[in-house]
Design an enzyme around this catalytic site. Structure first.
Site, short mmCIF file in Angstrom:
data_model
loop_
_atom_site.label_atom_id
_atom_site.label_comp_id
_atom_site.label_asym_id
_atom_site.label_seq_id
_atom_site.Cartn_x
_atom_site.Cartn_y
_atom_site.Cartn_z
N ASP A 13 0.81 -1.22 0.00
CA ASP A 13 0.00 0.00 0.00
C ASP A 13 0.84 1.27 0.00
O ASP A 13 0.45 2.29 0.57
CB ASP A 13 -0.97 0.03 1.21
CG ASP A 13 -1.78 -1.24 1.30
OD1 ASP A 13 -2.29 -1.67 0.25
OD2 ASP A 13 -1.90 -1.81 2.41
N LYS A 16 2.01 2.04 -5.22
CA LYS A 16 2.60 1.53 -6.48
C LYS A 16 1.67 1.79 -7.65
O LYS A 16 2.12 2.09 -8.74
CB LYS A 16 2.81 0.00 -6.40
CG LYS A 16 3.90 -0.44 -5.48
CD LYS A 16 4.01 -1.97 -5.46
CE LYS A 16 2.84 -2.66 -4.80
NZ LYS A 16 2.68 -2.45 -3.38
N HIS A 41 -5.59 -1.96 -6.41
CA HIS A 41 -5.56 -0.50 -6.39
C HIS A 41 -6.71 0.08 -7.19
O HIS A 41 -7.18 -0.50 -8.15
CB HIS A 41 -4.20 0.07 -6.80
CG HIS A 41 -3.65 -0.53 -8.03
ND1 HIS A 41 -2.68 -1.51 -7.99
CD2 HIS A 41 -3.94 -0.31 -9.31
CE1 HIS A 41 -2.41 -1.85 -9.21
NE2 HIS A 41 -3.14 -1.16 -10.03
N GLN A 224 2.06 -6.24 -3.11
CA GLN A 224 2.39 -6.19 -1.67
C GLN A 224 3.70 -5.42 -1.44
O GLN A 224 4.00 -4.54 -2.21
CB GLN A 224 2.43 -7.58 -1.06
CG GLN A 224 1.06 -8.24 -0.88
CD GLN A 224 0.62 -9.06 -2.07
OE1 GLN A 224 1.42 -9.72 -2.71
NE2 GLN A 224 -0.65 -9.01 -2.38
N THR A 414 2.98 13.86 -4.70
CA THR A 414 2.41 14.86 -3.78
C THR A 414 0.88 14.89 -3.83
O THR A 414 0.26 15.83 -3.37
CB THR A 414 2.96 16.27 -4.12
OG1 THR A 414 2.63 16.54 -5.50
CG2 THR A 414 4.45 16.37 -3.92
P1 IMP Z 1 -2.74 -12.85 2.53
O1 IMP Z 1 -1.88 -12.31 1.45
O2 IMP Z 1 -4.21 -12.67 2.27
O3 IMP Z 1 -2.38 -14.27 2.87
O4 IMP Z 1 -2.46 -11.99 3.88
C1 IMP Z 1 -1.23 -12.06 4.55
C2 IMP Z 1 -0.83 -10.68 5.09
O5 IMP Z 1 -0.48 -9.84 4.00
C3 IMP Z 1 -1.94 -9.96 5.85
O6 IMP Z 1 -1.34 -9.19 6.87
C4 IMP Z 1 -2.52 -9.03 4.79
O7 IMP Z 1 -3.15 -7.90 5.37
C5 IMP Z 1 -1.26 -8.64 4.03
N1 IMP Z 1 -1.51 -8.24 2.64
C6 IMP Z 1 -1.78 -9.03 1.59
N2 IMP Z 1 -1.91 -8.31 0.47
C7 IMP Z 1 -1.72 -7.03 0.81
C8 IMP Z 1 -1.68 -5.80 0.06
O8 IMP Z 1 -1.87 -5.75 -1.15
N3 IMP Z 1 -1.42 -4.67 0.80
C9 IMP Z 1 -1.18 -4.71 2.12
N4 IMP Z 1 -1.19 -5.82 2.85
C10 IMP Z 1 -1.45 -6.98 2.20
#
Ligand code: IMP
Length: 434
Positions: A13, A16, A41, A224, A414
């Site tokens: 987050d 990107k 996104h 991620q 910004t």
């Molecule tokens: P999973 O990917 O659903 O297995 O979640 C595993 C961890 O990764 C958790 O803490 C989610 O909140 C985090 N997570 C997975 N995808 C994202 C993303 O796109 N942005 C932020 N956190 C993510």
């Protein structure tokens, strides 16, 4: 002709989506290597707003090709919904989206397994996105996963699916899952999905190789962030794929020799969703201010993000793993108006300053961040497009971050709009984008 990787440096987050959208027009192909519909996104087409979770946003640029690589796990229902939504909005999907025949498929039982294991008493709760991502990668590594190529081959698919059905039923009993599922109905539904996806499926490693040999420019888009990487992140509070630079090669079948540079997206503060250590987490009003100003609510799950201060040791570690050529700092404007801004420059544990990043999440939970209170700025950075027009305090803040990690800043975002961006003209980023 540069091919570049864009990665999240923190816990995802970082913004990107905007950056990829901004620079996608300089590339011919945008390729994604890992993750699934846990990422997401928000994109805007005209006055319509929707969330892309699987298809790289490069698809919104006419003529661009997008690739979903073998390292991605695919929920066909989610993917088909995205394709439909894009087509309804007038985006040309056919002939522009290439999906790996080796990508693994998410089935409804993956989501149910995830729900059950996350709720098992005594199990560490990861706070996942509940999309079945982890269980699907588990099946992949356990060599019982079903790939798109398998799903498109009727005989193989039936056999594999039956073997999985027997196993998942046993597991469901052991986990005391009350919910039942109709395997025949799932099988039939997935056969239908397979036919609808067939036109998009190919060997994307070969497609990319041909594109690269033909002089096309490829943008490799991470999902991620580094600290959610299965190997290098804050294990076990991570996602189940490699969100770091190496993931691009394995998740797309592209040799590292084709990657010219890796750029890191860095939020001017830090957020995380889900459980796990967060060394610089802010509390109370300070956290809420960042959340409100930054709109820090998950785009896939809507969960409020945990918010905190810039973490230099984290970024140093992220740079160790990825070797960034330039950093792209996002959401600087969220800090506008703060009197002082804490920046964590080291971790102290049991009285000692730590070198490096602890592997144990218990240690990370217990570290004491050492803060340097940086002066804030009163003018606005919001919407500024010229570095010289930034308030002096903001320039100091950026210089400080860059010096601390010893990586130049290539761009500064910004605001949410494409043009609310400062590109540093002498940076590697600017040179490679030419
Ligand atoms: P999973 O990917 O659903 O297995 O979640 C595993 C961890 O990764 C958790 O803490 C989610 O909140 C985090 N997570 C997975 N995808 C994202 C993303 O796109 N942005 C932020 N956190 C993510």
């Amino acid at each position: 002709m540069a091919n570049v990787v864009i990665l999240g440096t923190q816990w995802g987050d970082e913004g990107k989506g905007k950056i990829v959208d901004l620079i996608a027009d300089r590339f011919d192909v945008v390729a994604r290597a890992q993750g699934g519909h846990n990422a997401g996104h928000t994109v805007r087409i005209g006055d319509k707003k929707f969330i892309l979770k699987l298809i790289p946003s490069g698809i919104l640029r006419p003529g661009k090709k997008v690739v979903i690589g073998n390292g991605v796990v695919i929920d066909p229902a989610a993917l088909l919904l995205e394709i439909e939504t894009l087509e309804e909005a007038g985006v040309e999907v056919a002939g522009n989206v290439f999906i790996s025949n080796r990508a693994h498929v998410i089935f409804p039982y993956h989501r149910m397994m995830e729900k059950a294991t996350e709720q098992t008493p005594g199990k560490v709760r990861i706070g996942t996105t509940s999309r079945g991502i982890g269980p699907s990668y588990e099946d992949k590594v356990g060599r019982r996963g079903i790939r798109l190529a398998d799903m498109l081959n009727g005989d193989t698919f039936r056999e594999q699916f039956q073997a999985n059905a027997v196993e998942k039923n046993l597991l469901a009993k052991a986990l005391q899952i009350e919910e039942t599922w109709d395997f025949d109905a799932i099988y039939d539904e997935y056969l239908g999905f397979a036919e609808r996806l067939r036109p998009y499926v190919c060997d994307t490693a070969v497609y990319l190789q041909d594109a690269l040999r033909g002089g096309k420019r490829v943008l490799f888009e991470g999902a991620q962030g580094t600290m959610l990487d299965i190997d290098h992140g804050t294990y076990p509070f991570v996602t189940s794929s490699n969100a770091t630079a190496g993931g691009v090669c394995t998740g797309l079948g592209v040799s590292p020799v084709h990657v010219d540079a890796v750029f890191g997206i860095v939020k001017a503060y830090v957020t995380r969703v889900g459980g796990g250590p967060f060394q610089t987490e802010a509390e109370g009003d300070a956290a809420q201010r960042l959340r409100d100003q930054g709109g820090e609510y998950g785009s896939v799950t809507g969960r409020p993000r945990r918010c905190g201060w810039f973490d230099v040791p984290l970024l140093r570690y992220s740079n160790t793993i990825n070797s960034f050529a330039s950093l792209i700092v996002t959401k600087l404007d969220v800090l506008d108006g703060l009197e002082t801004i804490p920046v964590c420059t080291a971790y102290r544990y049991k009285g000692e300053v730590l070198k490096g990043m602890p592997a144990l999440s218990d240690v990370l939970e217990a570290v004491e961040p050492v803060y340097d209170e940086r002066p804030g700025w009163q003018g606005a950075t919001a919407g500024v497009t010229d570095y010289d027009a930034l308030p002096e305090g903001a320039k100091d803040y950026l210089r400080f971050l860059s010096d601390q990690v010893d990586v130049e800043i290539g761009a500064i975002s910004t605001g949410p709009e494409r043009d609310e961006t400062i590109l540093m003209p002498d940076s590697t980023l600017a040179k490679l984008l030419k």
